[in-house]
Design a protein around this motif. Structure first.
Motif, PDB file in Angstrom:
ATOM      1  N   LEU A  63      -6.526  88.827 119.781  1.00 19.73           N
ATOM      2  CA  LEU A  63      -6.026  89.842 120.850  1.00 19.73           C
ATOM      3  C   LEU A  63      -6.797  90.439 121.855  1.00 19.73           C
ATOM      4  CD1 LEU A  63      -4.594  92.911 118.606  1.00 19.73           C
ATOM      5  CD2 LEU A  63      -2.864  91.355 119.699  1.00 19.73           C
ATOM      6  N   GLY A  83       0.875  96.107 113.134  1.00 14.99           N
ATOM      7  CA  GLY A  83      -0.836  96.002 113.627  1.00 14.99           C
ATOM      8  C   GLY A  83      -1.524  95.962 112.485  1.00 14.99           C
ATOM      9  N   TYR A  99      -7.950  89.719 114.951  1.00 18.97           N
ATOM     10  CA  TYR A  99      -7.571  90.720 115.339  1.00 18.97           C
ATOM     11  C   TYR A  99      -8.003  89.756 116.790  1.00 18.97           C
ATOM     12  CZ  TYR A  99      -5.409  93.859 112.956  1.00 18.97           C
ATOM     13  OH  TYR A  99      -4.560  94.456 111.417  1.00 18.97           O
ATOM     14  N   HIS A 108      -7.015  99.232 113.961  1.00 14.31           N
ATOM     15  CA  HIS A 108      -6.067  98.774 113.195  1.00 14.31           C
ATOM     16  C   HIS A 108      -6.815  99.093 111.908  1.00 14.31           C
ATOM     17  CE1 HIS A 108      -5.766  95.271 115.955  1.00 14.31           C
ATOM     18  NE2 HIS A 108      -4.569  96.127 116.180  1.00 14.31           N
ATOM     19  N   ASP A 114       0.845  90.481 122.227  1.00 17.84           N
ATOM     20  CA  ASP A 114       1.238  91.550 120.996  1.00 17.84           C
ATOM     21  C   ASP A 114       1.398  91.414 119.645  1.00 17.84           C
ATOM     22  OD1 ASP A 114       3.519  89.920 120.320  1.00 17.84           O
ATOM     23  OD2 ASP A 114       4.748  90.757 122.145  1.00 17.84           O
ATOM     24  N   TYR A 115       1.705  91.556 118.374  1.00 17.26           N
ATOM     25  CA  TYR A 115       1.893  90.831 116.894  1.00 17.26           C
ATOM     26  C   TYR A 115       1.996  90.098 116.888  1.00 17.26           C
ATOM     27  CZ  TYR A 115      -1.195  95.798 116.728  1.00 17.26           C
ATOM     28  OH  TYR A 115      -1.938  96.995 116.606  1.00 17.26           O
TER      29      TYR A 115
END
Lengths: 89, 619
Positions: free
Chosen positions: B463, B182, B460, B4, B535-536
């Motif tokens: 994720l 992202g 994050y 990212h 996912d985002y």
């Protein structure tokens, strides 16, 4: 099922139209304006407009005030001596 | 994590949220700060974002000072009365004295205003409302913000505020992520204006299953208006003051134009005026407040709820009389089409033609917000000329964190702003932010890379949690080691619904229920460390949920603190059923310690800066 609400928005014409279809087949149509001016043309770019007067940042005025209020008067205020704490009106 | 990319942007004024308040702030900031760098960050796209995304059929806050229709003090009296005696009158007056100049600009920009054919004035729907053809209200206003901003970032959700590490209690910017790419975004800013959304979907909604997501307030308003400042340690006020709406059933179609303009009225299933039946009962709870005009909204809700509980439902809106007039029928339909098209869909699907059938009404699940008819939000400074000492600390609309400003749903105490007032409050906050910078209050801000990196790891984490924990799934989609955002959301909604005064208990709660609710919310908070995002988009859902959960904790703490039923019809404290002016004619203020997560509560006096109406007339 069987009903629908459909819409067409037209910026160049400045209108939006809706068609409502009921489950029983009844249909209703409506049209409204979405703008009165060519799209976006009458919205100012403030970086190119008149600068605020000296010291105006310390006043209570906002952009285009007080004239934008159309009252021909200064912004109203309330004298602090009249404030009352904790009582009910 | 390395995948990212991080983008850094340094700016002077950072506006978080591009709804009505955010566009107002972005627009006005340019007038006062010609050479400043002004950035607006929006979770959706500002052309269609915020509560006005779908359009609006009325501007609910316009004084008409030029025709002496109303003056700012009249609006203070109105909002104070509707909120059962308590608002921040300095903030309300300040908004009201400026709001007309905002509305006149909207008119100049091309927003179609309806006019009274006889007088040539704006067409009044009610005392405060003027009618518009407002399907494109938001894109018109967004255009103004776009012309003022150095840059508008769409599709970025702001998750946290950055704090200055050089000076205590000073803001340093904000971070978030782009839910399409992202990428991680760091905005280091001298001032931040939080103009994000209030909180829908924290209480279990009536619409579930195939109707899931249909709510009265914007479903994407996830309480960032509150969670961002709460997490940073800002003080909040009146967070217990949630709102319950009387609306057309299932579509949440608004009733304002129907009541005020079309002159439709409500009745119970037997065709009776049920409101007067509950007069004596309500008087026992709130005393003379029931005799006020107009009747406070919560008390009308109260009669509705009591009548339904007593078996008098369904409550109906009598439309069959007004809709015989073809003009009024058109107004009635276009009212929905231009702002709540879903109501037209519901009626079409059920063959409800209000010309022949009186449609059902319902009371909604509760919402928490600061811009409509309630005043939950951040504790902010008022303007210098209107605020008593307890309400003023240097800059209009600045929170209790230096350099952090608020507008719209964010600001507590200033109810009945609606769209035009929120835009106006954005303008006020922006001017104050520019003054704060000019006064050199934002010098030497230090935001270290470490602070940004720490937030990045946090942002994050869902994720990573998903990636690892999905390996533990042996069948189906349920993992023993993470919860999905929708599971977490539904748990939150049940806790709030069952313990904090939602529809399950007909808005009833008490000390024991609230304490149990807080316990369950703490466990939810623990489990949200293990929320997984595939996912985002789900990452956005995860952070929306975390913001909702933090907002909910604050709401519950406030509801526990106020030991009275101030707003029957919005919620009831069963252990303190009566309004108690002796002990609770005050504002509640909370602060959550960012280090410990503990809330502390205090009472702050209400100042009435405007006199009674009658007295003024007599003088």
């Amino acid at each position: 099922m069987g009903h629908s609400v459909r819409v067409r928005r037209e910026e160049e014409k400045g209108t939006i139209s809706w068609k409502i279809k009921f489950r029983n087949g009844t249909v209703k149509d409506f049209v409204s304006p979405i703008t009165t001016k060519p799209w976006g043309k009458f919205i100012p770019k403030l970086s190119e407009g008149d600068k605020p007067n000296q010291g105006e940042i310390n006043s209570q005025r906002l952009y285009k005030e007080p004239e934008g209020l159309n009252t021909n008067e200064e912004l109203p205020s309330v004298p602090k001596e009249s404030f009352k704490k904790g009582v009910y009106y | 994590m390395a995948k990212h990319k991080t983008h850094f942007e340094d700016c002077d004024v950072l506006v978080v949220g591009g709804g009505m308040a955010g566009t107002g702030a972005t627009f006005e900031a340019r007038h006062w700060g010609r050479d400043l760098k002004i950035i607006c960050v929006e979770k959706a796209n500002i052309d269609r974002s915020g509560a006005v995304a779908q359009g609006l059929y009325a501007i609910n806050c316009y004084m008409g000072m030029q025709w002496d229709e109303n003056q700012p003090e009249d609006h203070v009296r109105y909002a104070r009365n509707d909120l059962m005696g308590m608002v921040r009158e300095d903030l309300g007056y300040d908004m009201a004295r400026h709001v007309d100049s905002t509305v006149h600009m909207f008119d100049e920009w091309g927003l179609p205003m309806m006019k009274n054919e006889k007088t040539g004035r704006y067409l009044r729907e009610g005392k405060w409302q003027i009618m518009i053809h407002g399907e494109s209200y938001k894109p018109i206003v967004a255009e103004a913000a776009k012309k003022s901003a150095d840059k508008i970032y769409n599709r970025i959700m702001i998750t946290h505020l950055l704090m200055d590490e050089a000076k205590e209690n000073r803001v340093g910017g904000a971070v978030g992520f782009n839910m399409r790419t992202g990428d991680f975004h760091v905005f280091r800013a001298k001032t931040v204006i939080v103009a994000a959304g209030g909180a829908s979907h924290i209480f279990k909604p009536r619409a579930v299953g195939e109707g899931m997501g249909r709510t009265w307030y914007a479903p994407w308003s996830n309480g960032s208006a509150y969670a961002l400042p709460i997490a940073a340690g800002a003080k909040m006020t009146q967070m217990e003051n949630r709102i319950v709406l009387c609306r057309f059933k299932d579509g949440y179609g608004p009733v304002g134009a129907y009541f005020l303009h079309l002159k439709t009225y409500t009745q119970n299933a037997n065709g009776e005026n049920y409101e007067k039946k509950w007069y004596d009962h309500t008087k026992e709870l709130v005393g003379e407040y029931i005799d006020h005009h107009p009747t406070p909204t919560c008390l009308r809700n109260h009669a509705f709820i009591q009548e339904t509980m007593a078996g008098g439902g369904p409550i109906q809106m009598v439309t069959t009389e007004a809709f015989q007039d073809p003009h009024l029928e058109t107004v009635g339909w276009e009212n929905f089409l231009g702002m709540t098209v879903g109501q037209a869909v519901v009626w079409a699907s059920q063959n409800i033609d209000p010309k022949y059938t009186n449609p059902e009404l319902t009371t909604s699940e509760p919402y928490v917000m600061g811009s409509h008819a309630t005043c939950s939000g951040a504790w902010v400074s008022g303007p210098e000329d209107l605020s008593p000492p307890e309400y003023f600390w240097g800059y209009n609309r600045m929170l209790t964190i230096d350099g952090l400003f608020g507008a719209g749903d964010t600001v507590g105490g200033s109810a009945h702003k609606f769209s035009s007032g929120s835009f106006t409050e954005g303008r006020l906050a922006a001017k104050a932010a520019v003054k704060y910078i000019e006064d050199q209050k934002a010098e030497g801000i230090n935001v270290t890379d470490k602070q940004c990196e720490d937030f990045k790891a946090k942002v994050y984490k869902p994720l990573d949690t998903y990636t690892v924990a999905q390996n533990e799934i042996t069948g189906g989609t349920v993992s023993p080691s993470y919860i999905s955002p929708i599971q977490g959301l539904q748990r939150l909604q049940r806790i709030m619904d069952e313990y904090v005064g939602g529809i399950a208990t007909n808005y009833m709660t008490n000390e024991n229920m609230l304490k149990r609710g807080l316990e369950l919310l703490t466990w939810l908070e623990e489990d949200l460390e293990k929320v997984g995002a595939e996912d985002y988009h789900q990452l956005m859902r995860a952070w929306e949920l975390k913001h909702r959960a933090l907002t909910s904790q604050c709401v519950t703490e406030h509801t526990l603190y106020r030991e009275e039923t101030r707003w029957p019809g919005y919620y009831y404290r069963g252990d303190h059923m009566k309004l108690d002016d002796d002990n609770w004619h005050c504002l509640t203020v909370s602060r959550r310690d960012p280090k410990t997560g503990k809330f502390t509560m205090e009472k702050v006096p209400v100042y009435h800066i405007v006199d009674e109406n009658e007295k003024k007339k007599a003088s």
